[in-house]
Motif scaffolding. Structure first.
Motif, short mmCIF file in Angstrom:
data_model
loop_
_atom_site.label_atom_id
_atom_site.label_comp_id
_atom_site.label_asym_id
_atom_site.label_seq_id
_atom_site.Cartn_x
_atom_site.Cartn_y
_atom_site.Cartn_z
N MET A 125 0.89 4.29 -2.74
CA MET A 125 0.61 5.70 -2.43
C MET A 125 1.70 6.60 -3.00
N THR A 147 0.84 -1.21 0.00
CA THR A 147 0.00 0.00 0.00
C THR A 147 0.87 1.26 0.00
N LYS A 166 -7.87 2.23 6.28
CA LYS A 166 -7.65 2.63 4.88
C LYS A 166 -6.33 2.05 4.35
N THR A 223 -6.51 2.06 0.40
CA THR A 223 -7.16 3.26 -0.14
C THR A 223 -6.60 4.56 0.44
N ALA A 224 -5.58 4.47 1.29
CA ALA A 224 -5.04 5.70 1.89
C ALA A 224 -4.17 6.47 0.89
N THR A 225 -3.91 7.75 1.19
CA THR A 225 -3.04 8.57 0.34
C THR A 225 -1.98 9.25 1.20
#
Lengths: 432, 432, 432, 432
Positions: C215, C211, D393, D398-400
């Motif tokens: 990002m 992840t 997240k 789905t995190a940024t």
């Protein structure tokens, strides 16, 4: 007419200008060339290792033998004689003046000690004849006290005295053969070590080993054998725990047993991950007797006995040898074998030539380093504080802690002095 | 009233029935319990290591310190005193009767030798007072001859005599402090070794090291210090090449210098990949003086000094200790630190308790193995051929190679005898 | 007038005929010389590593910092600026066109993220100015997600999401700085790995790491940053277990996460005992993006980041680089530091010059090997059976086991073909 | 009447109260006992390895075979049948329900492929009969593509397509035999790797290897063979460089070739110094298919394939297995041999019993750890921040980076959280 085993191959020549693909000539090794007052041949004292080059079949940890040679045919004794003739043809064509062997390499083991000894007598008659014919000499001989089933739990350190006795009987014969063939050295291996502390009495086994070496010294004197005794530290294989891990531990063991004036060390870099370390340490203690030149892969734990071709290493080794004034009566023995996959007969030549050239380059580099004296004068400067005053007292062993304290109270903190390792490395690289 | 650094933590109790999650009590270590005629406390002689547990800040090769303790506050001298009080509170709550330190752990280095010595005097006054109050004793003291910038190229082996003199002055004071605090041992570390053969004269440096040790022996006698001298082999770190690689090499060095009756060995398993090997070898030569109990990860080359919690290992170590009749005046010093990530104050207790329990289990197992005698009788049988006849002559060192040959001619091939390693391992597993 | 930190040292010159003791000039590196259509400078793309050469203080596992530089004076920000000026003076005098840094090397960490970011902004304004003045460019930038206390349990793999968020915020800023300074690459380190399987959920942590990388890819696209992303496998340190052990395992991880087209590998030989292996493997898969050139001691487990001066190794590395057509936009970054004991300011120059010359020799050797074509034609011959018939079908992936069986039934046993490793080594030695 | 090879040895019994010297019974392994809903037999799925226990002669790197068995007499085919009968007698007396073999272990290689195949047909007729008589099943079969001379330069990665074709023909037959005998798995070894980068084209060889695996997958489907394919990473031996170093690199390779759904991994701890690491990693990726349980000595580089008797290790391995719900259709295959020096016939039983008891203890410990849940709840707490908010997240991908920065600006520095490794280790020790 004698059978030719290397029929198409002529005597190897020195051709300094040969091209990259020409691997069947010397580009650097020029036997008669004189450096610092000695011939290259005399500095290098190359020796071919009989077992790896003539008995070794190319077996691997996961594979059967790959190297099928013409001399491995016929009955054991017949094939032993052919093998010996092939070897002397090889020595002569290669231009190497020494060889080394284990008792069981050169003559097959019989079903009794007496038969084994008779086999040895017969084959060494031929060896003596070939030595005289060719001028090739025996650098050293050793006894194989590890391959046979009976030695699986050790030889001099075996828990069963019967086995120890067998090893003793075998060494007695080995010493007699050394005398017969004029061997310049006699080698003892570092020993099998042990696998498990659960079933091993270390103190008892080391006591037996000391006794064993003393018996050999006594018998050597008794028969008037004048060669040098060598012993080799072994860091790895075949046991998990080795008794004689490195040069220093072996020197200690010899000293403890009162045997330190009877032996020198034979260092085999591929037996010790310490590599050059052991050569330097043995030489520093005046105990470097001979070198088994080979190499391995770092991080591979087992004993691959490869051909050493790294010029940096050969330069370092030759620098130690030249600095200690040579290796006599020891030598540079090639305890190195061609890779299992190198199955062509010419690969035997290519590999030996490659190593000899690598050591010849190492010798040339070492001589230039020593003759230029740049590194030596950097070193002299580095240790100069020990040539006078308190330093001299330390050197002589007469200083005291009270003098040290007084010195510091008077002089305070020492200056910071760069070790300049990268400078030494750069200067060294200049010669590579 | 004295400041409490471990306020919520009571004296650690022995609770053999505590549950899996209860890690703040002993489940195995019962100090007063008697095994084979001695208390557990007396067999184990645990000692807390001052630097790892009270000075070590949790720094790592790629990270800053992580362990922020209350005692690291205030001026260097003020914080040194708080640290010492915290340590004695810890020793007492943990129930450990010994501790160890380097001179520079306990008192801050000053800007001159004189100032450093004054700091030491002041802090060791407090240490003496705390020792007397609590009954905690000093297992050993050593001098830190490696951290300060001046020692970057070595101490006794430094190419600059000025640095060697500083080290000598520091050791002189260290010996005086040892006398003042009644230290039962004084430790010398194995030395920095060296990085590069290019800039190092090994023979010269080892000669200086021998002189250095002799000066210390002389001064010890002069001031009437009666403690045992210990020296530690060090296989790795900080130099690439270590001078004293393993137990055997260090014994050899001591013998060569005539110092073998003045020193015993302190073995630190995590300093040698040989682990148990060195403990066994040192004990076999009657040279095992003390143990720094810690562990590392195999295949990680650096010195992680972790808490040893493997019962198999503690059993093997305790078996050697019990068999040689104990470690007096040495002990089991915890040269182990909590992981860098173990930042809670209670982690200090949890880790020491875990190790103490692991050694207590090791001791119980070792005692059962020795009392049952199953392994001992398997061993006796294994070596029985050396109790009579030719074997006895080997044992006594009076045998000859000729007798060996005669024996084999009469008796022929030895029988094959299984080493039975798996049987030994299975029996051993019975006790784990 | 700007402060001079290397006052007595002029721009380093190319002097091919300099003597052995002259270590302050290039004897082999001749930046503008053209080989195979490119300048040496362009093939080699040398880069100075800011942290090892300008922030590294010479601390060791058992010792305090030894290298005291003039630029380490004053407040953190003041000293950061002096350090940067010294570095650009060094780059210019050395004649190197690239440098690399971590965010926390170049600007001090503040007490909040906002303060750290402001520090970065201020210092990188100066960096940009110096880049423009000198023409020196930024090979890559990376974020330090390991030194600070908060990262002791990892960054992207930390069990606490708060820490992962901090790492994310730091990388966001790092990407913005990369854009500002025109960095040609952005590097991610292989990660901290883990110490203990007892407290680690491997599957969860790897999911978080994936992840995290995604990002970063998203934000890179969002801000229109066009540099190459690099990631480095790390076999050792600081954790016992590393997640990304070697080139192949990292390629596998990237493929599993769908990130294999977003990243290339940066290989640091001293991080992997596999050394050259990883460079070869990465190149074979078209994934070799950049090299951190350093070396270590075999058998020393920790990361010594030494200066690589072995010509054999530099030749092998340069051969791979030339064969794949260069490293653009990557380069040869010197992740190497002078030894802790090399405390003279000139040692910084001596070490970099030594490495640059070693790679220049490696490049010259590699070019001769490739231009001669002897090894290449030996290789072509070796694999020639795959250019036709059944071999071609294997090459194309269209063969079947049934065809194999038919082929063997028809053709029987294959011939034995020597691997000729010693011949290859001899030919290779010709060029060293 | 069938010849008895283990005449004096009865079926091994479970005797939990047997004494320390009684090594011919199980003290812990109780096949029918149910733990967490399954029998011990079903959790452990023990399998005897045919080659190590029935074909392995006790040869060592420096020694001839030591283990002379009654079944190694007569012509190759006759002795192959005796060996198979002896093995089934052993399986039955030991109470193990699975076995494994290479094609060339069970039937002698002929002088042509056709003859080898006929030999296989004849011997596997007997094997099928014995399987049916005894209920013993075939855990897996594999092809020996490494021992024969022809494979010295590799099999699927051989530079000569003729050799690759031979390997393909051999695998075709192997798959057919797998079907005939109902093998539950079919194994591919990690490959020979390579020795020298000088003579190896890595990209070409890996392409051939991928083709080779695809051909096998295709033929498996064609003949309707339903067993699981397994492939084993191999860190060491026989080549210097291995293609498939560890679990992660092999998973990566399979993914790159699009083969990741066709294979699972078989992990052999003694082939990888990573040991438990690979088991954990493979399981984390859902790719742990089977285990070859053996052990080696740390620091010994070669493959000693010893009997794993360390309860700590067996506990860790069984914990992974129970947590992933078992190994079906894989198993715990004993790729372990008695030591070369363990020459008694009973040593075969002692060693297998020792290992089975060690795994039974490991299973019991693992079940207690899992049922108590103390460690599991410590873990759950450790990762709890990922169950909500920003953590969730990240978990979902789905995190940024922008959200990360906002989070830190709002929440500042994370708290320091102890990793508590020593606490985990102490709790773990409770169960050992």
């Amino acid at each position: 007419a004698q059978e030719k085993f290397f029929a198409g191959i002529p005597k190897i020549q020195y051709k300094p200008d040969a091209g990259p693909g020409d691997v069947m000539c010397f580009k650097h090794y020029n036997a008669e060339e004189v450096l610092m007052g000695r011939t290259m041949e005399d500095w290098l004292r190359f020796s071919v290792c009989y077992w790896h080059s003539f008995c070794g079949p190319g077996a691997g940890p996961l594979g059967v033998p790959t190297q099928h040679r013409l001399w491995n045919k016929g009955s054991p004794m017949k094939s032993a004689k052919k093998r010996l003739c092939a070897a002397f043809e090889f020595f002569t064509k290669l231009g190497v003046k020494y060889y080394t062997f284990h008792d069981r390499d050169i003559a097959p083991e019989g079903s009794t000690l007496e038969e084994s000894n008779r086999n040895l007598d017969e084959i060494t008659d031929l060896a003596l004849k070939l030595q005289n014919q060719t001028g090739v000499k025996l650098l050293w001989i050793t006894c194989n006290l590890f391959t046979h089933l009976r030695y699986m739990n050790g030889a001099a350190t075996n828990p069963d005295c019967h086995v120890l006795a067998y090893a003793g009987a075998q060494v007695k014969k080995g010493l007699e053969i050394a005398k017969k063939l004029g061997a310049e050295n006699f080698v003892f291996w570092g020993g099998r070590g042990f696998h498990s502390i659960h079933n091993t009495d270390v103190a008892v086994e080391l006591n037996h080993m000391a006794t064993f070496f003393k018996m050999a010294v006594n018998y050597k004197e008794k028969i008037g054998l004048s060669c040098q005794f060598l012993i080799a530290p072994q860091q790895l294989e075949p046991g998990k725990h080795q008794y004689d891990y490195d040069a220093m531990s072996l020197i200690g063991f010899l000293k403890l047993c009162g045997l330190d004036s009877d032996f020198k060390l034979k260092i085999e870099p591929n037996h010790t991950t310490l590599g050059g370390h052991d050569i330097v340490m043995a030489s520093a203690f005046g105990m470097l007797g001979s070198i088994d030149s080979n190499t391995g892969y770092p991080y591979l734990g087992w004993d691959t006995d490869q051909c050493p071709m790294d010029i940096r290493n050969t330069t370092l080794v030759m620098k130690v040898i030249v600095e200690q004034g040579g290796l006599h009566p020891g030598g540079l023995n090639f305890v190195a074998k061609v890779h299992r996959e190198s199955t062509d007969l010419e690969d035997l030549f290519i590999s030996h030539i490659g190593v000899m050239d690598a050591f010849a380059r190492g010798l040339r580099n070492a001589v230039r380093i020593i003759e230029d004296g740049v590194i030596a004068s950097m070193m002299q400067e580095r240790y100069s504080s020990f040539s006078h005053g308190l330093g001299q007292k330390v050197e002589n062993g007469t200083a005291t802690l009270e003098e040290m304290e007084d010195f510091i109270k008077e002089n305070g903190e020492p200056e910071v002095t760069s070790g300049k390792q990268e400078k030494y490395e750069s200067v060294f690289n200049h010669y590579i």
